[in-house]
Design a protein around this motif. Structure first.
Motif, PDB file in Angstrom:
ATOM      1  N   SER A   1     -71.091 -34.393  -0.168  1.00 20.81           N
ATOM      2  CA  SER A   1     -69.744 -34.229  -0.705  1.00 20.81           C
ATOM      3  C   SER A   1     -69.773 -33.146  -1.769  1.00 20.81           C
ATOM      4  CB  SER A   1     -69.241 -35.540  -1.298  1.00 20.81           C
ATOM      5  OG  SER A   1     -70.041 -35.935  -2.380  1.00 20.81           O
ATOM      6  N   ARG A   2     -68.660 -32.465  -1.892  1.00 21.53           N
ATOM      7  CA  ARG A   2     -68.571 -31.379  -2.866  1.00 21.53           C
ATOM      8  C   ARG A   2     -67.590 -31.801  -3.965  1.00 21.53           C
ATOM      9  NH1 ARG A   2     -67.464 -28.889   2.237  1.00 21.53           N
ATOM     10  NH2 ARG A   2     -69.480 -28.619   3.192  1.00 21.53           N
ATOM     11  N   PRO A   3     -68.082 -32.322  -5.099  1.00 25.44           N
ATOM     12  CA  PRO A   3     -67.196 -32.865  -6.126  1.00 25.44           C
ATOM     13  C   PRO A   3     -66.338 -31.832  -6.819  1.00 25.44           C
ATOM     14  CG  PRO A   3     -69.441 -32.857  -6.909  1.00 25.44           C
ATOM     15  CD  PRO A   3     -69.485 -32.443  -5.459  1.00 25.44           C
ATOM     16  N   ASP A   4     -66.613 -30.542  -6.605  1.00 27.99           N
ATOM     17  CA  ASP A   4     -65.800 -29.516  -7.237  1.00 27.99           C
ATOM     18  C   ASP A   4     -64.519 -29.234  -6.451  1.00 27.99           C
ATOM     19  OD1 ASP A   4     -67.440 -28.561  -5.194  1.00 27.99           O
ATOM     20  OD2 ASP A   4     -67.420 -26.520  -5.982  1.00 27.99           O
ATOM     21  N   SER A   5     -64.391 -29.810  -5.267  1.00 28.13           N
ATOM     22  CA  SER A   5     -63.189 -29.577  -4.472  1.00 28.13           C
ATOM     23  C   SER A   5     -62.185 -30.700  -4.690  1.00 28.13           C
ATOM     24  CB  SER A   5     -63.550 -29.485  -2.980  1.00 28.13           C
ATOM     25  OG  SER A   5     -64.017 -30.727  -2.521  1.00 28.13           O
ATOM     26  N   ALA A   6     -60.908 -30.375  -4.577  1.00 28.74           N
ATOM     27  CA  ALA A   6     -59.843 -31.375  -4.741  1.00 28.74           C
ATOM     28  C   ALA A   6     -59.550 -32.004  -3.386  1.00 28.74           C
ATOM     29  CB  ALA A   6     -58.606 -30.721  -5.330  1.00 28.74           C
ATOM     30  N   ALA A   7     -60.558 -32.588  -2.784  1.00 26.34           N
ATOM     31  CA  ALA A   7     -60.448 -33.107  -1.427  1.00 26.34           C
ATOM     32  C   ALA A   7     -59.500 -34.300  -1.370  1.00 26.34           C
ATOM     33  CB  ALA A   7     -61.826 -33.505  -0.916  1.00 26.34           C
ATOM     34  N   LEU A   8     -58.576 -34.242  -0.427  1.00 26.80           N
ATOM     35  CA  LEU A   8     -57.715 -35.379  -0.129  1.00 26.80           C
ATOM     36  C   LEU A   8     -58.292 -36.084   1.080  1.00 26.80           C
ATOM     37  CD1 LEU A   8     -54.113 -33.916  -0.477  1.00 26.80           C
ATOM     38  CD2 LEU A   8     -55.206 -35.592  -1.951  1.00 26.80           C
ATOM     39  N   GLY A   9     -58.407 -37.388   0.999  1.00 27.55           N
ATOM     40  CA  GLY A   9     -58.923 -38.162   2.117  1.00 27.55           C
ATOM     41  C   GLY A   9     -57.991 -39.306   2.448  1.00 27.55           C
ATOM     42  N   GLU A  10     -57.939 -39.671   3.728  1.00 26.84           N
ATOM     43  CA  GLU A  10     -57.081 -40.760   4.166  1.00 26.84           C
ATOM     44  C   GLU A  10     -57.868 -41.749   5.004  1.00 26.84           C
ATOM     45  OE1 GLU A  10     -53.831 -38.933   6.259  1.00 26.84           O
ATOM     46  OE2 GLU A  10     -52.842 -38.341   4.394  1.00 26.84           O
ATOM     47  N   ALA A  11     -57.412 -42.994   4.971  1.00 26.54           N
ATOM     48  CA  ALA A  11     -58.031 -44.043   5.782  1.00 26.54           C
ATOM     49  C   ALA A  11     -56.952 -45.038   6.179  1.00 26.54           C
ATOM     50  CB  ALA A  11     -59.128 -44.753   5.002  1.00 26.54           C
ATOM     51  N   TYR A  12     -57.145 -45.635   7.340  1.00 23.47           N
ATOM     52  CA  TYR A  12     -56.250 -46.716   7.729  1.00 23.47           C
ATOM     53  C   TYR A  12     -57.019 -47.772   8.494  1.00 23.47           C
ATOM     54  CZ  TYR A  12     -55.912 -44.359  12.275  1.00 23.47           C
ATOM     55  OH  TYR A  12     -56.198 -43.765  13.473  1.00 23.47           O
ATOM     56  N   LYS A  13     -56.453 -48.979   8.481  1.00 24.44           N
ATOM     57  CA  LYS A  13     -57.075 -50.109   9.161  1.00 24.44           C
ATOM     58  C   LYS A  13     -55.994 -50.982   9.771  1.00 24.44           C
ATOM     59  CE  LYS A  13     -60.076 -54.114   8.439  1.00 24.44           C
ATOM     60  NZ  LYS A  13     -60.852 -54.892   7.467  1.00 24.44           N
ATOM     61  N   LEU A  14     -56.226 -51.397  10.998  1.00 27.63           N
ATOM     62  CA  LEU A  14     -55.367 -52.347  11.687  1.00 27.63           C
ATOM     63  C   LEU A  14     -56.213 -53.571  12.007  1.00 27.63           C
ATOM     64  CD1 LEU A  14     -53.718 -49.909  14.261  1.00 27.63           C
ATOM     65  CD2 LEU A  14     -52.756 -50.688  12.099  1.00 27.63           C
ATOM     66  N   GLY A  15     -55.675 -54.745  11.757  1.00 29.37           N
ATOM     67  CA  GLY A  15     -56.429 -55.958  12.037  1.00 29.37           C
ATOM     68  C   GLY A  15     -55.544 -57.038  12.617  1.00 29.37           C
ATOM     69  N   LEU A  16     -56.132 -57.877  13.448  1.00 29.66           N
ATOM     70  CA  LEU A  16     -55.426 -59.009  14.031  1.00 29.66           C
ATOM     71  C   LEU A  16     -56.358 -60.209  13.972  1.00 29.66           C
ATOM     72  CD1 LEU A  16     -52.969 -60.149  15.624  1.00 29.66           C
ATOM     73  CD2 LEU A  16     -54.194 -59.504  17.696  1.00 29.66           C
ATOM     74  N   THR A  17     -55.877 -61.311  13.401  1.00 29.02           N
ATOM     75  CA  THR A  17     -56.620 -62.562  13.330  1.00 29.02           C
ATOM     76  C   THR A  17     -55.766 -63.654  13.952  1.00 29.02           C
ATOM     77  OG1 THR A  17     -57.755 -61.913  11.310  1.00 29.02           O
ATOM     78  CG2 THR A  17     -57.660 -64.253  11.773  1.00 29.02           C
ATOM     79  N   SER A  18     -56.403 -64.490  14.774  1.00 31.24           N
ATOM     80  CA  SER A  18     -55.660 -65.553  15.443  1.00 31.24           C
ATOM     81  C   SER A  18     -56.516 -66.810  15.544  1.00 31.24           C
ATOM     82  CB  SER A  18     -55.247 -65.103  16.845  1.00 31.24           C
ATOM     83  OG  SER A  18     -54.495 -66.107  17.488  1.00 31.24           O
TER      84      SER A  18
ATOM     85  N   THR B   1     -48.721 -57.312   5.881  1.00 32.08           N
ATOM     86  CA  THR B   1     -49.221 -58.399   6.713  1.00 32.08           C
ATOM     87  C   THR B   1     -48.038 -59.074   7.385  1.00 32.08           C
ATOM     88  OG1 THR B   1     -51.081 -58.774   5.218  1.00 32.08           O
ATOM     89  CG2 THR B   1     -50.533 -60.560   6.737  1.00 32.08           C
ATOM     90  N   PHE B   2     -48.138 -59.217   8.706  1.00 32.77           N
ATOM     91  CA  PHE B   2     -47.122 -59.898   9.501  1.00 32.77           C
ATOM     92  C   PHE B   2     -47.695 -61.219   9.988  1.00 32.77           C
ATOM     93  CE2 PHE B   2     -46.300 -55.362  10.238  1.00 32.77           C
ATOM     94  CZ  PHE B   2     -44.943 -55.287   9.947  1.00 32.77           C
ATOM     95  N   ASP B   3     -46.999 -62.306   9.749  1.00 31.54           N
ATOM     96  CA  ASP B   3     -47.372 -63.596  10.326  1.00 31.54           C
ATOM     97  C   ASP B   3     -46.789 -63.654  11.730  1.00 31.54           C
ATOM     98  OD1 ASP B   3     -48.705 -64.468   8.049  1.00 31.54           O
ATOM     99  OD2 ASP B   3     -46.869 -65.254   7.158  1.00 31.54           O
ATOM    100  N   LEU B   4     -47.636 -63.992  12.711  1.00 27.64           N
ATOM    101  CA  LEU B   4     -47.247 -64.012  14.115  1.00 27.64           C
ATOM    102  C   LEU B   4     -47.388 -65.423  14.688  1.00 27.64           C
ATOM    103  CD1 LEU B   4     -49.209 -60.795  15.168  1.00 27.64           C
ATOM    104  CD2 LEU B   4     -46.763 -60.958  14.669  1.00 27.64           C
ATOM    105  N   PRO B   5     -46.861 -65.650  15.861  1.00 32.41           N
ATOM    106  CA  PRO B   5     -47.042 -66.967  16.511  1.00 32.41           C
ATOM    107  C   PRO B   5     -48.526 -67.256  16.789  1.00 32.41           C
ATOM    108  CG  PRO B   5     -45.313 -65.706  17.600  1.00 32.41           C
ATOM    109  CD  PRO B   5     -45.982 -64.777  16.628  1.00 32.41           C
ATOM    110  N   LEU B   6     -48.820 -68.493  17.150  1.00 35.50           N
ATOM    111  CA  LEU B   6     -50.175 -68.963  17.485  1.00 35.50           C
ATOM    112  C   LEU B   6     -51.137 -68.840  16.301  1.00 35.50           C
ATOM    113  CD1 LEU B   6     -50.550 -67.464  21.075  1.00 35.50           C
ATOM    114  CD2 LEU B   6     -49.990 -69.817  20.462  1.00 35.50           C
ATOM    115  N   ASN B   7     -50.652 -69.164  15.100  1.00 31.95           N
ATOM    116  CA  ASN B   7     -51.504 -69.071  13.908  1.00 31.95           C
ATOM    117  C   ASN B   7     -52.174 -67.708  13.814  1.00 31.95           C
ATOM    118  OD1 ASN B   7     -50.973 -71.685  12.994  1.00 31.95           O
ATOM    119  ND2 ASN B   7     -52.555 -72.540  14.330  1.00 31.95           N
ATOM    120  N   SER B   8     -51.409 -66.652  13.982  1.00 32.01           N
ATOM    121  CA  SER B   8     -51.943 -65.292  13.997  1.00 32.01           C
ATOM    122  C   SER B   8     -51.303 -64.454  12.905  1.00 32.01           C
ATOM    123  CB  SER B   8     -51.675 -64.637  15.353  1.00 32.01           C
ATOM    124  OG  SER B   8     -52.235 -65.394  16.401  1.00 32.01           O
TER     125      SER B   8
END
Length: 159
Positions: free
Chosen positions: A74-91, A37-44
């Protein structure tokens, strides 16, 4: 077991990491995550999150006949690798005004109980909240989501 560590590195930067591991009879499950988390100007502030799962947290089922029958997606017998990402901005650039923006992407093998219905989706949106009185707030929200695996689900169900 689970582990969560977070540290305020500078006055404007926080870093965090998460680890969850479940030992099961049939298969193990692991979730690893990083966030900042980065604190930005303008209470953001801007947040960035990345997570990876191995195996499926829950088995997913799909019904194309209104819930009379279900097919496991979904196939629970597989060693599935999954990825997710999220970007957010609040001001909060003005008193009683808040702006929120986000983008998140979960690949088809990413699996948590909170995201079971969002696998294979990209989502983005914005929200404007304006306080009108002490007890009244006007909210304007727009969200868009795109399903990335529609054809794969249909092919899997038809076989």
């Amino acid at each position: 077991y689970g582990l969560r560590l977070a540290q305020q590195v500078t006055p404007h930067l926080r870093l965090g990491t998460t680890l969850v591991s479940e030992d099961r009879q049939a298969e193990d499950y692991t979730l690893k995550g990083l966030d900042t988390t980065f604190d930005l100007p303008l209470n953001s502030e801007m947040t960035m999150e990345f997570a990876q799962t191995e195996r499926f947290q829950l088995r997913n089922f799909f019904s194309n006949d209104g819930g009379l029958t279900f097919t496991q997606v979904s196939r629970p017998d597989s060693a599935a690798l999954g990825e997710a990402y999220k970007l957010g901005l609040t001001s909060q650039p003005f008193e009683n005004t808040q702006l929120d923006f986000y983008f998140k992407d979960l690949d088809k093998n990413f699996s948590t109980t909170d995201t079971v219905n969002e696998s294979g989706m990209s989502k983005y949106g914005a929200k404007v909240s304006q306080g009108l009185t002490k007890h009244t707030t006007l909210n304007l929200t727009h969200d868009t989501q795109e399903l990335e695996i529609v054809l794969e689900i249909l092919l899997y169900i038809s076989t």
